[in-house]
Scaffold this active site. Sequence first.
Site, PDB file in Angstrom:
ATOM      1  CG  ASP A 134      -2.018   1.005   1.211  1.00  0.00           C
ATOM      2  OD1 ASP A 134      -3.028   0.829   0.505  1.00  0.00           O
ATOM      3  OD2 ASP A 134      -1.859   2.015   1.927  1.00  0.00           O
ATOM      4  NE  ARG A 135      -0.199   6.558   1.142  1.00  0.00           N
ATOM      5  CZ  ARG A 135      -0.490   7.338   0.094  1.00  0.00           C
ATOM      6  NH1 ARG A 135      -1.300   6.914  -0.856  1.00  0.00           N
ATOM      7  NH2 ARG A 135       0.049   8.537  -0.008  1.00  0.00           N
ATOM      8  CG  HIS A 179      -9.015   6.794   1.115  1.00  0.00           C
ATOM      9  ND1 HIS A 179      -9.627   6.025   0.137  1.00  0.00           N
ATOM     10  CD2 HIS A 179      -7.736   6.310   1.208  1.00  0.00           C
ATOM     11  CE1 HIS A 179      -8.770   5.128  -0.317  1.00  0.00           C
ATOM     12  NE2 HIS A 179      -7.625   5.286   0.309  1.00  0.00           N
ATOM     13  CE1 TYR A 239      -4.201   7.458   0.972  1.00  0.00           C
ATOM     14  CE2 TYR A 239      -3.198   7.556   3.149  1.00  0.00           C
ATOM     15  CZ  TYR A 239      -3.801   6.826   2.133  1.00  0.00           C
ATOM     16  OH  TYR A 239      -4.001   5.470   2.283  1.00  0.00           O
ATOM     17  CG  HIS A 299      -5.649  -3.512   0.978  1.00  0.00           C
ATOM     18  ND1 HIS A 299      -4.935  -3.249  -0.178  1.00  0.00           N
ATOM     19  CD2 HIS A 299      -5.211  -2.601   1.894  1.00  0.00           C
ATOM     20  CE1 HIS A 299      -4.126  -2.231   0.020  1.00  0.00           C
ATOM     21  NE2 HIS A 299      -4.264  -1.817   1.268  1.00  0.00           N
TER      22      HIS A 299
END
Length: 319
Positions: A134-135, A179, A239, A299
């Site tokens: 992910d990030r 988001h 983000y 996920h």
Amino acid sequence: MAPHPTEPRTERPAEHLAERQAERRTGPLNTIDGFAYQRVRVADGVALNVAVAGSGSPIVLLHGFPQTHLMWRHVAAELATDHTVICPDLRGYGASDKPAEAGPDTYAKRTMAADVVALARALGHERFALAGHDRGALVAFRAGLDHPSAVTHLACLDVLPTLDMWDVLHGTTATVGFHLYLMAQPPGFPEEFIAAAPDLFFGHFLDLWSSGPTSMPADVRAAYLASCRAAVPSIVADYRASAGIDVTHDETDRTAGNQLRMPVTVLQQDWGAALGFDARARWRAWAPDLTHTTVTCGHFMAEESPATVAAALRGLLAR
């Protein structure tokens, strides 16, 4: 190159990684069993919380949102049997420092990637394998482009490069990434909005992105929520960078034809088909030496299917 993850070793059956870790836990989960912890300074005013164990060729594991390094607990324990495994909390997350957003560079993936390279060097490793979820996968991707002499192998779990992510989100399908748009707003509104009900906001993703209610133990979920609750401004800043400076950096590399020079493994759910794009083709444009595998879990695959992830990483390291 066709996907061909190696089989888990029979002397340590990887399908039981999660069960073995759970059996050893005797209280709230704050650390990975068997790992030594330290804080390592990686930039002016920034030190990372990092867990290290094992010996052998090094691999750094980067967590995603809304998690901490604890997401790697099962896979890290497996890999530490014959690798030096390094699990940091990213800048702005977990127990690592959370500098105030002084400008677009503070949480740019280029800055966070430089943190990772500095961390590895401080621990004595000029070259290392790197895996992110992910990030953390976006940080790993940037590290691979910016520091090809340092990153020997690269794995990215359930993400697209930033530029491609924005390319494929459109119409009503973009609601799955609401988001991303919320936290892209100028400083002030998203931080206050999320801080008003942080457990509701972050818990929404922990629940929505899991394969089922039993996939994440209650103590792990509580640890993630507590961490996020204390890191709203820095998470938003991370983000926000992905809607600004990170796009600029990716566009520069795409225009220049820059690619990942090392062997790359990507594990993804089949959300590319659902959203109308070819995830493998998107990744192939960045990574000529690519193994792309679709997995059948939620996920949070390093927690839900650690055997699959551990085997894929071993396959990558053998290339």
